[in-house]
Design a protein around this motif. Structure first.
Motif, PDB file in Angstrom:
ATOM      1  N   ILE A 145       0.883  -1.172   0.000  1.00  0.00           N
ATOM      2  CA  ILE A 145       0.000   0.000   0.000  1.00  0.00           C
ATOM      3  C   ILE A 145       0.915   1.215   0.000  1.00  0.00           C
ATOM      4  N   VAL A 147      -1.426  -1.161  -4.148  1.00  0.00           N
ATOM      5  CA  VAL A 147      -2.636  -0.373  -3.916  1.00  0.00           C
ATOM      6  C   VAL A 147      -2.212   1.081  -3.712  1.00  0.00           C
ATOM      7  N   LEU A 160      -4.405  -1.422  -7.844  1.00  0.00           N
ATOM      8  CA  LEU A 160      -5.714  -0.910  -7.415  1.00  0.00           C
ATOM      9  C   LEU A 160      -5.576   0.549  -6.982  1.00  0.00           C
ATOM     10  N   LEU A 185     -11.904  -6.051  -2.366  1.00  0.00           N
ATOM     11  CA  LEU A 185     -10.490  -6.147  -1.951  1.00  0.00           C
ATOM     12  C   LEU A 185     -10.015  -7.600  -1.987  1.00  0.00           C
TER      13      LEU A 185
END
Ligand SMILES: NC(=O)CC[C@H](N)C(=O)O
Length: 214
Positions: free
Chosen positions: A6, A46, A79, A204
């Motif tokens: 992330i 992400v 994403l 997710l």
């Protein structure tokens, strides 16, 4: 090796994204990182983002993460969430800033003056709260999610793309705007899956197991 990175450039709702991903992918290593090398090596990436687009773009550059994010968007399951979606496009009306220019289109403000429903109800900007996401394509990330499931939104700008083949879902507020895009290894959404209960967790989970197949 990191399964899911992330990207942390100081502008995100990262705790909720991290918690949600750890919950749905207990066998994956999920890290929040500002290190381009970790992003480069991760299997999936992400990119969340909150606040104003000019700040997000300048922080992404200041953290030395821009190249790693561009590389990820070209090479592995990616994403984008909220500004993580908006940044993929050519430019934003918010502060008239250039985006990463990976996908064609602009990010524009809701036309506040004309935001009236057929019943005469005046809609507020930001668009904030739960709204229906109408899927316009079959995509592995929509697996097990109802075709018009509700997700949580908070934004004043939205993506306007000339390439309608990119559009993966639309939401009405009061007109139909693009709330999700998909191309190859990229999936990006204007809403917040990490705040969208079961439908969001399902999305997710689908991302955590997605193989775009290049
Ligand atoms: N949720 C937010 O952080 C807002 C993102 C962006 N500034 C928009 O209004 O569209």
């Amino acid at each position: 090796m990191t399964d899911i990175a992330i990207v942390d450039y100081g502008m995100g709702n990262l705790r909720s994204v991290h918690k949600a991903l750890e919950h749905i992918a207990p066998d994956s290593t999920v890290v929040v990182t500002s290190d381009p090398a970790v992003v480069n090596k991760a299997s999936r990436v992400v990119v969340p983002g909150q606040g104003a687009m000019p700040n997000c773009m300048s922080e992404l550059k200041a953290c030395g993460l821009q190249d790693a994010v561009i590389r990820a968007a070209h090479s592995k399951p990616f994403l984008g969430i909220c500004i993580g979606l908006q940044m993929l496009f050519e430019e934003s009306e918010e502060g008239h800033v250039k985006g990463l220019d990976i996908l064609p289109g602009r990010v524009i403000h809701f036309p506040v003056k004309t935001m009236t429903t057929p019943e005469g109800l005046k809609l507020k900007v930001p668009h904030m709260g739960w709204n229906q996401v109408c899927q316009t394509v079959n995509h592995p990330l929509w697996k097990d999610i109802a075709k018009d499931a509700r997700f949580y939104f908070v934004h004043s700008y939205y993506v306007d793309t000339p390439d309608t083949a990119l559009i993966a879902a639309q939401t009405h507020y009061p007109f139909a705007f693009t709330c999700a895009v998909a191309k190859d290894n990229i999936f990006a959404v204007q809403f917040h899956p990490e705040k969208s209960h079961i439908a969001g967790l399902t999305l997710l989970r689908n991302f955590a197991t997605w193989s775009p197949g290049f």
